[in-house]
Design a protein around this motif. Structure first.
Motif, mmCIF file in Angstrom:
data_model
loop_
_atom_site.group_PDB
_atom_site.id
_atom_site.type_symbol
_atom_site.label_atom_id
_atom_site.label_comp_id
_atom_site.label_asym_id
_atom_site.label_seq_id
_atom_site.Cartn_x
_atom_site.Cartn_y
_atom_site.Cartn_z
ATOM 1 N N SER A 1 0.828 -1.207 0.000
ATOM 2 C CA SER A 1 0.000 0.000 0.000
ATOM 3 C C SER A 1 0.859 1.254 0.000
ATOM 4 O O SER A 1 0.575 2.224 -0.713
ATOM 5 N N ARG B 1 2.358 1.833 -3.388
ATOM 6 C CA ARG B 1 1.347 2.347 -4.317
ATOM 7 C C ARG B 1 1.090 3.834 -4.064
ATOM 8 O O ARG B 1 0.943 4.618 -5.004
ATOM 9 N N LYS C 1 4.108 1.348 -9.333
ATOM 10 C CA LYS C 1 3.130 0.408 -9.877
ATOM 11 C C LYS C 1 3.491 -1.011 -9.450
ATOM 12 O O LYS C 1 4.648 -1.427 -9.564
ATOM 13 N N THR D 1 -5.324 -2.707 -6.693
ATOM 14 C CA THR D 1 -6.025 -1.681 -5.933
ATOM 15 C C THR D 1 -5.969 -2.005 -4.451
ATOM 16 O O THR D 1 -5.587 -3.109 -4.056
ATOM 17 N N ASP E 1 -6.682 4.030 1.286
ATOM 18 C CA ASP E 1 -5.821 4.180 0.117
ATOM 19 C C ASP E 1 -5.048 5.491 0.109
ATOM 20 O O ASP E 1 -4.268 5.744 -0.816
#
Length: 312
Positions: free
Chosen positions: A55, A58, A63, A203, A260
């Motif tokens: 996480s 990201r 990527k 994701t 996120d």
């Protein structure tokens, strides 16, 4: 006072060595984010699980590329601003199978799905794990993962009728005549991937609950410092924690959640923890209610209530 201080004080050389490591890590994370995070994850150390490091990578703009039997190494690898998931992340994959895959890669690329099965001869558990995490998707040529499972079963049956050594007339993928199975449901693929890897490559899993979260009036992790001294609601994924015992003998817990956008450190004092501990489980999304507090720049959320978020 001096005696009590000795229980947590550090000598100067010890402090200096920690400072040096901190500066080195900060430099590498800033200037070489992908190689640094790949090394951190491969090292399998630290306070957080792989999920949290993925996480963080990201959020840094790196990527994450899923595992691939033709391109993954055992450890995580970086190239440019991308990280390729290593075979070591595939839960249940045996060291022997990983070694055979790496050895086979060095000889020649896998030509097809059947070529992979014939050269690696994976156990059923290994094959299922590799299929569920997506590492055979490229060799499958766009077929559903249900189709890939069918192909492995067909290969097993064919293998049982053949000698151990591959022959000149072994079936190739075209000869298998894959059935026309329906495409995988996206949620099914994500559940299988999460079960095998412990994270999603494409994701953050909290986004799967976005529709429900949007109706709750929550504050994202990155904005929480601006709410110091105020009561808020926060939707986060529980990633790690530590239980401590107060001087009165009551358990309380420090738990780390994330969405996120960032990580949130929370405090569950004895009374809220006693009320909520039965429902707290790692790897699940929760709606937290509490007050944002700041102590010498360290922002925490003191939780008064929590509930599990469910998809509608």
């Amino acid at each position: 006072m001096i005696i009590s201080f000795s229980g947590y004080s550090f000598c100067k050389p010890h402090s200096a060595s920690y400072a040096r490591v901190s500066f080195q890590a900060a430099y590498l994370k800033t200037h070489y984010p992908a190689p640094f995070m790949a090394a951190v994850i491969s090292n399998q150390g630290g306070f957080y699980a792989t999920f949290a490091y993925v996480s963080e990578a990201r959020r840094m703009g790196v990527k994450i590329l899923g595992p691939d039997v033709g391109r993954s190494r055992i450890h995580w690898t970086a190239r440019g601003n991308t990280i390729r998931v290593g075979l070591m992340a595939v839960k249940g994959l045996t060291a022997d199978t990983m070694a055979r895959i790496i050895q086979a890669q060095a000889k020649r690329p896998f030509a097809s799905l059947t070529d992979f099965f014939a050269r690696i001869r994976p156990r059923e558990d290994d094959a299922r794990a590799l299929i569920h995490c997506g590492s055979l998707d490229r060799l499958g040529g766009g077929s559903s993962r249900a189709t890939l499972l069918w192909a492995f079963s067909a290969w097993q049956q064919a293998k049982a009728k053949k000698p151990a050594e591959p022959g000149l007339f072994d079936q190739d993928d075209a000869a298998l005549k894959f059935p026309d199975l329906p495409p995988d449901h996206p949620v099914t693929r994500q559940r299988q991937e999460y079960a095998v890897l412990g994270f999603l490559t494409g994701t953050h899993p909290i986004t799967l609950f976005r529709a429900a979260i949007n109706r709750l009036g929550t504050v994202p992790a990155e904005d929480i410092p601006a709410y110091t001294g105020r009561d808020i609601c926060f939707a986060g994924w529980l990633i790690t924690g530590k239980t401590v015992i107060t001087k009165h003998g009551d358990p309380m817990k420090f738990l780390t959640f994330e969405d996120d956008t960032g990580i949130v450190e929370t405090v569950f004092f004895p009374k809220p923890y006693a009320k909520l501990c039965h429902m707290l489980d790692y790897g699940r999304p929760y709606l937290l209610r509490g007050r944002v507090e700041s102590d010498w720049g360290a922002v925490t959320l003191t939780v008064t209530d929590a509930s599990l978020i469910r998809r509608n």
